[in-house]
Design an enzyme around this catalytic site. Structure first.
Site, PDB file in Angstrom:
ATOM      1  N   TYR A   1      41.083 -28.659  -4.373  1.00 48.52           N
ATOM      2  CA  TYR A   1      42.356 -27.920  -4.447  1.00 48.52           C
ATOM      3  C   TYR A   1      43.513 -28.804  -4.005  1.00 48.52           C
ATOM      4  O   TYR A   1      44.584 -28.821  -4.628  1.00 48.52           O
ATOM      5  CB  TYR A   1      42.270 -26.673  -3.568  1.00 48.52           C
ATOM      6  CG  TYR A   1      43.544 -25.866  -3.500  1.00 48.52           C
ATOM      7  CD1 TYR A   1      43.957 -25.086  -4.581  1.00 48.52           C
ATOM      8  CD2 TYR A   1      44.324 -25.866  -2.352  1.00 48.52           C
ATOM      9  CE1 TYR A   1      45.127 -24.342  -4.515  1.00 48.52           C
ATOM     10  CE2 TYR A   1      45.484 -25.115  -2.280  1.00 48.52           C
ATOM     11  CZ  TYR A   1      45.886 -24.354  -3.354  1.00 48.52           C
ATOM     12  OH  TYR A   1      47.040 -23.612  -3.292  1.00 48.52           O
TER      13      TYR A   1
ATOM     14  N   LYS B   1      47.028 -30.068  -6.042  1.00 44.82           N
ATOM     15  CA  LYS B   1      48.397 -29.870  -5.552  1.00 44.82           C
ATOM     16  C   LYS B   1      49.130 -31.205  -5.375  1.00 44.82           C
ATOM     17  O   LYS B   1      50.335 -31.297  -5.626  1.00 44.82           O
ATOM     18  CB  LYS B   1      48.371 -29.083  -4.238  1.00 44.82           C
ATOM     19  CG  LYS B   1      48.005 -27.616  -4.428  1.00 44.82           C
ATOM     20  CD  LYS B   1      48.987 -26.935  -5.362  1.00 44.82           C
ATOM     21  CE  LYS B   1      48.688 -25.484  -5.607  1.00 44.82           C
ATOM     22  NZ  LYS B   1      49.659 -24.847  -6.518  1.00 44.82           N
TER      23      LYS B   1
ATOM     24  N   SER C   1      50.583 -26.675  -0.900  1.00 44.06           N
ATOM     25  CA  SER C   1      49.868 -26.166   0.262  1.00 44.06           C
ATOM     26  C   SER C   1      49.791 -27.258   1.318  1.00 44.06           C
ATOM     27  O   SER C   1      49.787 -28.455   1.001  1.00 44.06           O
ATOM     28  CB  SER C   1      48.453 -25.744  -0.142  1.00 44.06           C
ATOM     29  OG  SER C   1      47.628 -25.576   0.985  1.00 44.06           O
ATOM     30  N   SER C   2      49.702 -26.845   2.566  1.00 39.75           N
ATOM     31  CA  SER C   2      49.604 -27.825   3.650  1.00 39.75           C
ATOM     32  C   SER C   2      48.273 -28.576   3.628  1.00 39.75           C
ATOM     33  O   SER C   2      48.129 -29.590   4.308  1.00 39.75           O
ATOM     34  CB  SER C   2      49.770 -27.133   5.009  1.00 39.75           C
ATOM     35  OG  SER C   2      48.796 -26.121   5.187  1.00 39.75           O
ATOM     36  N   CYS C   3      47.307 -28.109   2.826  1.00 36.80           N
ATOM     37  CA  CYS C   3      46.014 -28.798   2.764  1.00 36.80           C
ATOM     38  C   CYS C   3      46.107 -30.126   2.015  1.00 36.80           C
ATOM     39  O   CYS C   3      45.124 -30.864   1.937  1.00 36.80           O
ATOM     40  CB  CYS C   3      44.958 -27.912   2.128  1.00 36.80           C
ATOM     41  SG  CYS C   3      45.146 -27.681   0.360  1.00 36.80           S
TER      42      CYS C   3
ATOM     43  N   HIS D   1      41.895 -15.998   2.640  1.00 33.06           N
ATOM     44  CA  HIS D   1      42.137 -16.981   3.684  1.00 33.06           C
ATOM     45  C   HIS D   1      41.875 -16.322   5.037  1.00 33.06           C
ATOM     46  O   HIS D   1      41.574 -15.130   5.130  1.00 33.06           O
ATOM     47  CB  HIS D   1      43.563 -17.506   3.598  1.00 33.06           C
ATOM     48  CG  HIS D   1      43.786 -18.467   2.488  1.00 33.06           C
ATOM     49  ND1 HIS D   1      44.309 -18.095   1.265  1.00 33.06           N
ATOM     50  CD2 HIS D   1      43.542 -19.796   2.386  1.00 33.06           C
ATOM     51  CE1 HIS D   1      44.391 -19.146   0.471  1.00 33.06           C
ATOM     52  NE2 HIS D   1      43.928 -20.194   1.126  1.00 33.06           N
TER      53      HIS D   1
END
Length: 325
Positions: free
Chosen positions: A148, A152, A119-121, A191
């Site tokens: 989270y 990742k 994920s881009s987070c 989301h």
């Protein structure tokens, strides 16, 4: 001992066993559709009731029996700001267990090509925009989803470690905000985009005079349709190899206020929109630098307006069977 493997990507064998972990989710279901359209004949998926990916013995046994040649790890516990900030232990523990089990099992049966989806987070909250892959681990994470993100990041390092220690040509891809069929539209777990679709569509149905959204509406976000993401996944498996994660996105972004206006227009809502600035905005901007993906030969194809129309139509067709958490 490191095993020598051919690191040259190429066309995947359409007859080989291809396991998609998370095949019913937003990304996994899109990947299954893309693989089917590309002629893959032996695509395997298991529901969480059939195979609990948090159960290590079950996962190891499943892989030992199936012996897949290719794997996409799209299974994860995901959610929006509310869910991530409320249940950080769940997001950290569940995702790390899923990843470790699937990646260890894949290594034990010598899976040839594996794609781990993150994920881009994973990137720092105040990373320079657009965010380059090299920004990983260069600053503090967004506090509302740091648990989270750490899970990742651990997955990326796991893939890199397998490459170094065992020589397997596995890769990682980090998508931007995704949307499309089979998304989570629940009030607590969704989301931003599916949450907006549900909120405005319900306002149309109820005749509500106003809709209240979280935050100021000023943060900027990039969105990519899940079918585009699936197409990028197959392209990367066949055309890219390297230890570092690859950003996958459209390369353009909009403000939350702009996307809310677009969703309202698509669903036919004509009332007022209010913004609750006592609620968190999250990261000010998340736009991915997709130049590495472009060099690998792939760019997005589905415009946001078209993707939204398709997603709203799917949502309305399945409104009676949507998950509620």
């Amino acid at each position: 001992m490191t095993v020598a493997h051919d690191f040259s990507p190429g066309e995947l064998n359409r007859e080989a066993t291809f396991y998609v972990a998370g095949h019913r989710g937003l990304v996994g279901s899109a990947i299954v559709r893309r693989l089917e359209s590309a002629g893959f004949e032996n695509i395997v998926g298991r529901t969480s009731a059939e195979l609990d990916l948090k159960n290590r013995d079950a996962v190891l046994g499943f892989f030992a029996e199936l012996k897949p040649r290719y794997v996409v790890l799209a299974a994860a516990k995901v959610g929006g700001i509310m869910a991530n900030s409320t249940y950080p232990v769940d997001f950290l523990s569940d995702n790390i267990r899923i990843q470790v089990n699937v990646l260890d099992a894949s290594r034990q049966v010598d899976v040839e090509r594996l794609l781990f989806l993150g994920s881009s987070c994973i990137y720092p909250k105040f990373a320079e925009q657009p965010i380059r892959e090299e920004s990983l681990l260069t600053g503090h994470l967004e506090p509302t989803n740091d648990a989270y993100a750490i899970a990742k990041i651990a997955g990326i390092l796991h893939v890199q470690s397998v490459r170094r220690q065992y020589g397997l040509p596995w890769i990682s891809a980090m998508p931007t905000n995704l949307y499309g069929p089979n998304d989570n539209f629940s009030p607590a777990g969704s989301h931003v985009l599916p949450a907006l679709i549900r909120r405005y569509d319900e306002a149309v149905a109820s005749g509500a005079a106003s809709v209240v959204n979280w935050g100021s509406g000023s943060p900027r976000r990039e969105f990519l349709h899940a079918d585009d993401m699936a197409d990028a996944c197959l392209h990367l498996l066949e055309h890219f190899d390297g230890p570092d994660q690859v950003n996958v996105g459209s390369g353009t972004d909009v403000t939350i206020r702009e996307i809310a206006e677009t969703v309202a227009s698509v669903v036919g809502y004509t009332g007022e929109t209010e913004w609750d600035t006592t609620k968190p905005d999250g990261t000010p901007q998340k736009l991915l630098d997709v130049s590495k993906l472009a060099r690998a030969g792939w760019t997005s194809k589905i415009p946001l307006s078209e993707g939204l129309e398709r997603t709203v139509a799917w949502y309305r067709d399945h409104i009676g069977s949507l998950r509620e958490k």
